[in-house]
Design a protein around this motif. Structure first.
Motif, mmCIF file in Angstrom:
data_model
loop_
_atom_site.group_PDB
_atom_site.id
_atom_site.type_symbol
_atom_site.label_atom_id
_atom_site.label_comp_id
_atom_site.label_asym_id
_atom_site.label_seq_id
_atom_site.Cartn_x
_atom_site.Cartn_y
_atom_site.Cartn_z
ATOM 1 N N ALA A 62 78.867 -28.409 -8.914
ATOM 2 C CA ALA A 62 78.385 -28.486 -10.297
ATOM 3 C C ALA A 62 79.416 -29.131 -11.210
ATOM 4 O O ALA A 62 79.064 -29.971 -12.057
ATOM 5 C CB ALA A 62 78.008 -27.094 -10.796
ATOM 6 N N VAL A 63 80.676 -28.768 -11.065
ATOM 7 C CA VAL A 63 81.716 -29.345 -11.922
ATOM 8 C C VAL A 63 81.859 -30.836 -11.625
ATOM 9 O O VAL A 63 82.024 -31.650 -12.546
ATOM 10 C CB VAL A 63 83.058 -28.592 -11.753
ATOM 11 N N TYR A 64 81.755 -31.212 -10.364
ATOM 12 C CA TYR A 64 81.785 -32.642 -10.027
ATOM 13 C C TYR A 64 80.632 -33.370 -10.721
ATOM 14 O O TYR A 64 80.826 -34.418 -11.329
ATOM 15 C CB TYR A 64 81.719 -32.837 -8.506
ATOM 16 N N GLU A 65 79.450 -32.802 -10.623
ATOM 17 C CA GLU A 65 78.290 -33.426 -11.276
ATOM 18 C C GLU A 65 78.490 -33.524 -12.792
ATOM 19 O O GLU A 65 78.214 -34.564 -13.390
ATOM 20 C CB GLU A 65 77.018 -32.616 -11.011
ATOM 21 N N ILE A 66 78.941 -32.448 -13.402
ATOM 22 C CA ILE A 66 79.136 -32.426 -14.859
ATOM 23 C C ILE A 66 80.142 -33.492 -15.283
ATOM 24 O O ILE A 66 79.941 -34.188 -16.279
ATOM 25 C CB ILE A 66 79.571 -31.015 -15.323
ATOM 26 N N ASN A 67 81.220 -33.638 -14.508
ATOM 27 C CA ASN A 67 82.284 -34.573 -14.879
ATOM 28 C C ASN A 67 82.022 -36.018 -14.462
ATOM 29 O O ASN A 67 82.515 -36.933 -15.100
ATOM 30 C CB ASN A 67 83.619 -34.125 -14.280
ATOM 31 N N GLN A 68 81.267 -36.229 -13.386
ATOM 32 C CA GLN A 68 81.165 -37.566 -12.811
ATOM 33 C C GLN A 68 79.777 -38.195 -12.820
ATOM 34 O O GLN A 68 79.659 -39.402 -12.656
ATOM 35 C CB GLN A 68 81.655 -37.537 -11.344
ATOM 36 N N LYS A 69 78.735 -37.411 -12.930
ATOM 37 C CA LYS A 69 77.377 -37.939 -12.796
ATOM 38 C C LYS A 69 76.705 -37.974 -14.169
ATOM 39 O O LYS A 69 76.003 -37.048 -14.559
ATOM 40 C CB LYS A 69 76.547 -37.091 -11.816
ATOM 41 N N GLU A 70 76.905 -39.069 -14.871
ATOM 42 C CA GLU A 70 76.372 -39.184 -16.226
ATOM 43 C C GLU A 70 74.851 -39.210 -16.263
ATOM 44 O O GLU A 70 74.248 -38.896 -17.287
ATOM 45 C CB GLU A 70 76.943 -40.426 -16.906
ATOM 46 N N ASP A 71 74.226 -39.578 -15.136
ATOM 47 C CA ASP A 71 72.764 -39.639 -15.095
ATOM 48 C C ASP A 71 72.116 -38.276 -14.858
ATOM 49 O O ASP A 71 70.893 -38.164 -14.850
ATOM 50 C CB ASP A 71 72.294 -40.636 -14.036
ATOM 51 N N VAL A 72 72.944 -37.242 -14.664
ATOM 52 C CA VAL A 72 72.426 -35.891 -14.445
ATOM 53 C C VAL A 72 72.747 -35.047 -15.681
ATOM 54 O O VAL A 72 73.923 -34.851 -16.003
ATOM 55 C CB VAL A 72 73.056 -35.235 -13.193
ATOM 56 N N PRO A 73 71.727 -34.541 -16.377
ATOM 57 C CA PRO A 73 72.000 -33.673 -17.531
ATOM 58 C C PRO A 73 72.781 -32.422 -17.116
ATOM 59 O O PRO A 73 72.563 -31.863 -16.035
ATOM 60 C CB PRO A 73 70.603 -33.299 -18.030
ATOM 61 N N VAL A 74 73.700 -32.009 -17.965
ATOM 62 C CA VAL A 74 74.551 -30.849 -17.673
ATOM 63 C C VAL A 74 73.708 -29.617 -17.356
ATOM 64 O O VAL A 74 74.003 -28.888 -16.399
ATOM 65 C CB VAL A 74 75.517 -30.579 -18.851
ATOM 66 N N ASN A 75 72.648 -29.377 -18.132
ATOM 67 C CA ASN A 75 71.814 -28.195 -17.891
ATOM 68 C C ASN A 75 71.131 -28.237 -16.531
ATOM 69 O O ASN A 75 70.915 -27.196 -15.912
ATOM 70 C CB ASN A 75 70.784 -28.026 -19.002
ATOM 71 N N VAL A 76 70.802 -29.433 -16.062
ATOM 72 C CA VAL A 76 70.209 -29.562 -14.724
ATOM 73 C C VAL A 76 71.244 -29.168 -13.669
ATOM 74 O O VAL A 76 70.936 -28.417 -12.732
ATOM 75 C CB VAL A 76 69.689 -30.999 -14.477
ATOM 76 N N SER A 77 72.471 -29.640 -13.815
ATOM 77 C CA SER A 77 73.541 -29.280 -12.873
ATOM 78 C C SER A 77 73.751 -27.773 -12.836
ATOM 79 O O SER A 77 73.900 -27.176 -11.764
ATOM 80 C CB SER A 77 74.853 -29.977 -13.250
ATOM 81 N N ILE A 78 73.759 -27.152 -14.006
ATOM 82 C CA ILE A 78 73.961 -25.700 -14.084
ATOM 83 C C ILE A 78 72.790 -24.962 -13.444
ATOM 84 O O ILE A 78 72.992 -24.050 -12.636
ATOM 85 C CB ILE A 78 74.190 -25.258 -15.539
ATOM 86 N N ASN A 79 71.565 -25.348 -13.784
ATOM 87 C CA ASN A 79 70.392 -24.675 -13.213
ATOM 88 C C ASN A 79 70.338 -24.807 -11.698
ATOM 89 O O ASN A 79 70.027 -23.841 -10.994
ATOM 90 C CB ASN A 79 69.104 -25.221 -13.833
ATOM 91 N N GLU A 80 70.639 -25.993 -11.189
ATOM 92 C CA GLU A 80 70.639 -26.209 -9.746
ATOM 93 C C GLU A 80 71.722 -25.349 -9.077
ATOM 94 O O GLU A 80 71.497 -24.760 -8.013
ATOM 95 C CB GLU A 80 70.865 -27.685 -9.423
ATOM 96 N N ALA A 81 72.889 -25.282 -9.698
ATOM 97 C CA ALA A 81 73.981 -24.478 -9.146
ATOM 98 C C ALA A 81 73.603 -23.001 -9.093
ATOM 99 O O ALA A 81 73.865 -22.315 -8.092
ATOM 100 C CB ALA A 81 75.246 -24.674 -9.983
ATOM 101 N N VAL A 82 72.981 -22.509 -10.144
ATOM 102 C CA VAL A 82 72.558 -21.102 -10.179
ATOM 103 C C VAL A 82 71.515 -20.834 -9.081
ATOM 104 O O VAL A 82 71.581 -19.821 -8.395
ATOM 105 C CB VAL A 82 72.029 -20.724 -11.583
ATOM 106 N N GLU A 83 70.577 -21.757 -8.914
ATOM 107 C CA GLU A 83 69.566 -21.595 -7.861
ATOM 108 C C GLU A 83 70.196 -21.524 -6.475
ATOM 109 O O GLU A 83 69.837 -20.669 -5.669
ATOM 110 C CB GLU A 83 68.563 -22.754 -7.895
ATOM 111 N N ILE A 84 71.136 -22.421 -6.200
ATOM 112 C CA ILE A 84 71.792 -22.426 -4.885
ATOM 113 C C ILE A 84 72.626 -21.161 -4.705
ATOM 114 O O ILE A 84 72.635 -20.565 -3.633
ATOM 115 C CB ILE A 84 72.625 -23.705 -4.694
#
Length: 126
Positions: A82-104
């Motif tokens: 999730a932190v990698y996505e938040i810091n490096q993947k500009e095409d992924v909204p932060v809330n999506v990264s967080i929600n996906e991380a919580v689900e996993i």
């Protein structure tokens, strides 16, 4: 492969890397065997593996009464992705990264994993 499935497979590969001494490419090939390696999955695995120390430092900076070494491997792996996505993947909204991380975390961890991951990532997001 959709991004949710890619994240879940990346989690599984990175979890194995955390337990075994392998190169990311070898771990993906061993774990995924006949599946074609999705570009998003490959980026997550290689990006997290290459930036593990920096990701751990970011996570550590946002922990209260915990150290990165005390975090269970499931939660630590999920947080790194999730932190990698938040810091490096500009095409992924932060809330999506967080929600996906919580689900996993809820899927692979215990009953408190999702809340823990959400709490740490909420502090990082600020």
């Amino acid at each position: 492969m959709n991004r949710h499935a890619a994240r879940e497979k990346a989690f599984q590969v990175l979890f194995q890397l955390d337990m075994n001494d392998k190169q990311p490419e070898q771990a993906m090939n061993d774990y995924l065997e006949s599946l074609e390696i999705d570009p998003f999955l490959k980026d997550l695995v290689e990006g997290v593996a290459e930036n593990k120390q920096a990701l751990d430092a970011t996570i550590s900076d946002h922990l209260e009464n915990w150290t990165i070494s005390r975090i269970a491997s499931v939660e630590r792996t999920v947080l790194r992705i999730a932190v990698y996505e938040i810091n490096q993947k500009e095409d992924v909204p932060v809330n999506v990264s967080i929600n996906e991380a919580v689900e996993i975390a809820n899927l692979y961890g215990d009953e408190k994993s999702g809340k823990f991951v959400n709490g740490v990532l909420s502090k990082i997001k600020e």
